[in-house]
Write a protein that holds these residues in place. Structure first.
Motif, PDB file in Angstrom:
ATOM      1  N   SER A  17     -27.861 -42.638 -10.420  1.00  0.00           N
ATOM      2  CA  SER A  17     -28.557 -43.305 -11.653  1.00  0.00           C
ATOM      3  C   SER A  17     -27.728 -44.547 -11.831  1.00  0.00           C
ATOM      4  O   SER A  17     -26.449 -44.613 -11.704  1.00  0.00           O
ATOM      5  N   ARG A  18     -28.436 -45.647 -12.487  1.00  0.00           N
ATOM      6  CA  ARG A  18     -27.525 -46.911 -12.960  1.00  0.00           C
ATOM      7  C   ARG A  18     -26.679 -46.411 -14.095  1.00  0.00           C
ATOM      8  O   ARG A  18     -25.378 -47.012 -13.999  1.00  0.00           O
ATOM      9  N   ASP A  19     -27.142 -45.565 -14.912  1.00  0.00           N
ATOM     10  CA  ASP A  19     -26.018 -45.095 -15.983  1.00  0.00           C
ATOM     11  C   ASP A  19     -24.956 -44.372 -15.323  1.00  0.00           C
ATOM     12  O   ASP A  19     -23.955 -44.428 -15.748  1.00  0.00           O
ATOM     13  N   LEU A  22     -22.718 -46.859 -13.943  1.00  0.00           N
ATOM     14  CA  LEU A  22     -22.109 -47.750 -15.177  1.00  0.00           C
ATOM     15  C   LEU A  22     -20.784 -46.967 -15.512  1.00  0.00           C
ATOM     16  O   LEU A  22     -19.813 -47.479 -15.887  1.00  0.00           O
ATOM     17  N   GLU A  23     -20.959 -45.630 -15.742  1.00  0.00           N
ATOM     18  CA  GLU A  23     -20.031 -44.832 -16.208  1.00  0.00           C
ATOM     19  C   GLU A  23     -18.645 -44.814 -15.497  1.00  0.00           C
ATOM     20  O   GLU A  23     -17.803 -45.062 -15.722  1.00  0.00           O
ATOM     21  N   ARG A  34     -25.566 -52.745 -18.876  1.00  0.00           N
ATOM     22  CA  ARG A  34     -26.979 -52.612 -18.514  1.00  0.00           C
ATOM     23  C   ARG A  34     -27.677 -54.007 -19.055  1.00  0.00           C
ATOM     24  O   ARG A  34     -27.270 -54.670 -19.692  1.00  0.00           O
ATOM     25  N   ASN A  65     -34.283 -49.817 -16.674  1.00  0.00           N
ATOM     26  CA  ASN A  65     -33.891 -48.668 -16.244  1.00  0.00           C
ATOM     27  C   ASN A  65     -32.935 -48.621 -14.902  1.00  0.00           C
ATOM     28  O   ASN A  65     -32.197 -47.840 -14.776  1.00  0.00           O
TER      29      ASN A  65
END
Length: 95
Positions: A17-19, A22-23, A34, A65
């Motif tokens: 996922s994008r998140d 990112l993490e 984001r 998202n």
């Protein structure tokens, strides 16, 4: 110096996922963020005042998202791209 961003869309081909990406980038001290997040229609005051919802904002919701902004700065190096490729490879192996 113009500290700006380069936007990418984290799609299913990333296998994460994008998140999650990112993490992983934040753990490597890469300050991505984001973008288009949160959508204006998600604010409580807007929800009460209008009929906007994520159901009738399909493209905006998808962007909210999936879009990730990578940092651009004078000493930008390939570490960002290498980190993304590494995350994609790791997650592709887990699928």
């Amino acid at each position: 110096a113009n500290y700006s961003y380069f936007s990418i869309q984290v799609t299913d081909e990333f296998h994460l996922s994008r998140d999650a990406l990112l993490e992983a980038l934040h753990r490597k001290a890469i300050h991505a963020r984001r973008y288009f997040f949160p959508l204006v229609c998600e604010f409580e005051s807007v929800k009460k005042a209008s009929r906007m919802s994520d159901q009738n904002l399909t493209y905006a919701t998808r962007a909210s998202n999936n879009i990730l902004c990578l940092p651009i700065y004078p000493k930008f190096d390939l570490r960002v791209i290498q980190s993304i490729k590494h995350c994609i490879r790791l997650n592709a192996l887990r699928v």
